[in-house]
Design a protein around this motif. Structure first.
Motif: not given
Length: 216
Positions: A142-147
């Motif tokens: 996952f990218d940072d925003a999704t995390q």
């Protein structure tokens, strides 16, 4: 005392109904269909599942939510701990895994959906808060925003004295993505504890146990 001794693996009646080999085949097939959704090519071992499930509450009628249950290795361990009257939900994105879970765990409330919509999926089922959220999601994909989005929703739905647990592979601890994930965990929860390494997993893994969500 080793992590396996401290957290013995539970019996696996759910998977036994469909067969361990069947579970592995189902997991591998799903991983090959959608490699971007899976962080491994095999289900978690019973030893790792037992460590994660050990934080599930044994109190009367808790609400426990699983994220990314796959073929249900962790599901079985959780079921072995829950008291009668508990509500156990599993949120799974892959439709074939959803079907597999419903066959192997007929008492499980399987929700086909994306963890990024956690609060909405729970609200649709009349749940505002959970006692525990236990995750098998592949955070490194996952990218940072999704995390940040998923963890913020986890923090919002668990009870003040609730718990969030997820695992990571020991071999990936030094990677930049793993370091970012740890920073996000510490920004989301006041307490983040690492369990001993579970060597009886491939690859070896450990569990993050997180409590006291912060107000984001």
């Amino acid at each position: 005392m080793t992590s396996e001794e401290a957290y013995p693996a539970e019996r696996d009646p759910g998977v036994a109904r469909v067969g361990r080999r069947g579970a592995r085949r189902a997991f591998l097939a799903a991983a090959l269909r959608n490699p971007g959704q899976f962080g491994a090519l095999a289900p978690s071992s019973p030893s790792l599942a037992a460590v994660i499930a050990s934080v599930a509450p044994t109190t009367e009628a808790p609400v426990v939510v699983e994220l990314g249950p796959g073929t249900g290795a962790m599901t079985t361990a959780i079921e072995g701990r829950l008291a009668p009257g508990a509500r156990h939900l599993a949120i799974e994105l892959d439709p074939r895994m959803v079907g597999f879970l419903r066959q192997a765990h007929p008492g499980l409330e399987v929700v086909e959906g994306d963890a990024v919509k956690l609060q909405a999926l729970l609200a649709e089922r009349g749940i505002e808060q959970a006692d525990a959220v236990l995750s098998g999601l592949p955070w490194a994909l996952f990218d940072d925003a999704t995390q940040v989005s998923i963890l913020a929703q986890v923090a919002a739905v668990i009870e003040p004295d609730g718990v969030f647990a997820t695992f990571a592979y020991r071999t990936g601890m030094a990677l930049a993505a793993a370091r970012r994930f740890r920073r996000t965990l510490h920004a989301t929860f006041d307490e983040v504890v690492l369990t001993p390494t579970v060597w009886r997993n491939m690859p070896p893994a450990f569990v993050y146990v997180c409590r006291r969500p912060r107000t984001l």
